[in-house]
Enzyme design. Structure first.
Site, PDB file in Angstrom:
ATOM      1  CB  VAL A   1     -10.693 -58.049 -80.673  1.00  6.72           C
ATOM      2  CG1 VAL A   1      -9.433 -58.346 -79.874  1.00  6.72           C
ATOM      3  CG2 VAL A   1     -10.443 -56.918 -81.656  1.00  6.72           C
TER       4      VAL A   1
ATOM      5  CE  LYS B   1      -8.183 -61.666 -83.939  1.00  7.72           C
ATOM      6  NZ  LYS B   1      -7.852 -63.077 -83.771  1.00  7.72           N
TER       7      LYS B   1
ATOM      8  CG  ASP C   1      -5.940 -63.010 -86.721  1.00  9.15           C
ATOM      9  OD1 ASP C   1      -7.032 -62.882 -87.292  1.00  9.15           O
ATOM     10  OD2 ASP C   1      -5.822 -63.267 -85.513  1.00  9.15           O
TER      11      ASP C   1
END
Ligand SMILES: NC(=O)c1ccc[n+]([C@@H]2O[C@H](COP(=O)([O-])OP(=O)(O)OC[C@H]3O[C@@H](n4cnc5c(N)ncnc54)[C@H](OP(=O)(O)O)[C@@H]3O)[C@@H](O)[C@H]2O)c1
Length: 429
Positions: free
Chosen positions: A133, A206, A202
């Site tokens: 992350v 995270k 994406d």
């Protein structure tokens, strides 16, 4: 200092892996001093063995990653292949054969984090993933360790550099989405297929990881509401400017006011120019954390790139090696709170809605009635007329997403509403 080295298997030697190998070599003496034992690169698994890899002895390179993790003498496996398989099987096999694991794999951690943590725990090994992350930015460890005594209420982050680059371009140059994306691609900030970034996949991975750690609750990828930023227009930026705001793609993890449930979501949102996240430019990432005792914290830095990401991987590697020498393990999964993860409809925030309407008397009253009927209170309304048509910009007070959706559905049915030009949440106030 122990002289027998700890053995490291590197799975993947691409953008991140090659930098991990480089730093392991160039900083070998410092790393050994910090760990209390030297570390040795024992093998490097790749897909294309014939590719020239600077600084990597050819005899270490293999295409048989499974055999490498099964060797039995490997202390730490660094997984920087990416994707779900074979990374997942390789990590599980590594635990079974006594190794701890450092990974940068957000997709895998978001999807299978719980099972991988369980496998690590079963074998008494570590699973660390700071790099998964926001690249170089220390975030997982601060949330997992530094804030372990506090109560985190909100995590608000720009966790994807590609989308921040595009939105920043649109904001500063007035460019449209496609033009800004083309520039991001030409400069290497966007991949040939940008879907994972621009559609928010994406960032959603995270968000799932961050929410799980922040709230001590399992948050699955499916629990994260996701909306991409491909529909954001130059007109949206003009509206944002009118309100003293800019637009960012945000990952937002929130504890509900009653403390009993949490939500996680990714979508474009207007944030005031006075908010620290508004000044995060280009491909940089930043995460804003709000907690009971610490108050407001901001973590800022490069969220991607070979060397920055390798910095986070190396930090984990040092921590895991130290644990190993001490015969200990670091913190595993913490999901004891097991809070309910609520759907998007329960999220409460403000909204900026642009409507195309007929320019005739009574329309404003009609629209206001629909908002009132759904319990959505209006903060401001702006109307601009042109040639029998008008645009109406409504900014609401805080309302639930479900109420707002009901409002918009009803507005679309009005004869006088020609279209809903845009709906944007307003955050960070
Ligand atoms: N790049 C970043 O800025 C960044 C930032 C944060 C996190 N991450 C994460 O870091 C991980 C790696 O990303 P990356 O950008 O370094 O990817 P990459 O450049 O595509 O490298 C992937 C590496 O894995 C190897 N590989 C692929 N399939 C394999 C297999 N089946 N067996 C063995 N090796 C295999 C490839 O071998 P070849 O070299 O032979 O092709 C390559 O060396 C991903 O999980 C990514 O999400 C990346």
């Amino acid at each position: 200092m122990r002289t027998r080295p700890l053995k490291v298997a590197l799975l993947g030697c691409g953008v991140v892996g090659s930098e991990v190998a480089r730093i392991m070599t160039t900083h070998a003496a410092d790393l050994a001093a910090r760990i209390g034992a030297p570390i040795e690169l024992a093998g490097v698994a790749v897909r294309r063995p014939s590719k020239v890899r600077e600084g990597i002895p050819a005899e270490l390179v293999t295409t048989d990653a499974t055999a490498l993790v099964k060797r039995g003498d490997i202390d730490v496996v660094v997984e920087v292949i990416g994707g779900i398989e074979p990374a997942r099987s390789l990590i599980t096999t590594a635990f079974e054969h006594g190794a701890s694991v450092v990974s940068a794999n957000k997709a895998l951690l978001a999807q299978d984090g719980a099972a991988l943590h369980a496998a690590a725990g079963e074998h008494g090994r570590d699973l660390y993933y700071e790099a998964a992350v926001a690249g170089a930015i220390p975030l997982i460890r601060p949330l997992r360790e530094s804030l372990a005594g506090d109560k985190v209420n909100r995590v608000l982050g720009i966790v994807n550099g590609t989308t921040n680059f595009i939105l920043d371009k649109m904001d500063t140059t007035g460019a449209g989405y496609q033009e800004a994306l083309d520039e991001a691609t030409a400069l290497g900030y966007a991949e040939a297929d940008p879907t994972a970034d621009v559609e928010g996949f994406d960032a959603a991975a995270k968000a799932a990881i961050l929410a799980g750690i922040a709230f001590h609750t399992r948050v699955r990828l499916d629990d994260v509401y996701r909306e991409g930023m491909t529909e954001v227009t130059a007109a949206d930026f003009a509206s944002a400017k009118n309100m003293g705001c800019t637009i960012k793609l945000l990952a937002i993890c929130e504890r509900a006011a009653d403390g009993a449930s949490v939500t996680a979501r990714v979508h474009p949102a207007m944030i005031p120019l006075t908010h620290p996240l508004a000044s995060v430019r280009g491909a940089y990432n930043a995460v804003f954390v709000e907690s009971d005792a610490a108050g407001q914290l901001m973590f800022y830095g490069p969220g991607a790139g070979g060397a920055p990401t390798a910095s986070a991987v190396l930090g984990d590697l040092v921590a895991v090696c130290r644990n190993r020498l001490n015969g200990a393990t670091g913190p595993g999964e913490s999901a004891y709170a097991a809070l309910t993860v609520s759907p998007m409809g329960d999220v409460v925030t403000r909204y900026h809605i642009s409507l195309d309407v007929a320019d005739k008397p009574g329309v404003l009253a009609q629209v206001a009635t629909v908002f009132a009927e759904h319990g959505v209170s209006i903060d401001t309304v702006r109307q601009k007329g042109k040639d029998g048509e008008a645009s109406l910009v409504v900014v609401t007070h805080r309302a639930s997403d479900a109420s707002l959706s009901g409002t918009v559905e009803a507005l679309r049915k009005l004869d006088t509403v020609r279209g809903v030009a845009s709906i944007m949440r307003v955050e960070g106030e």
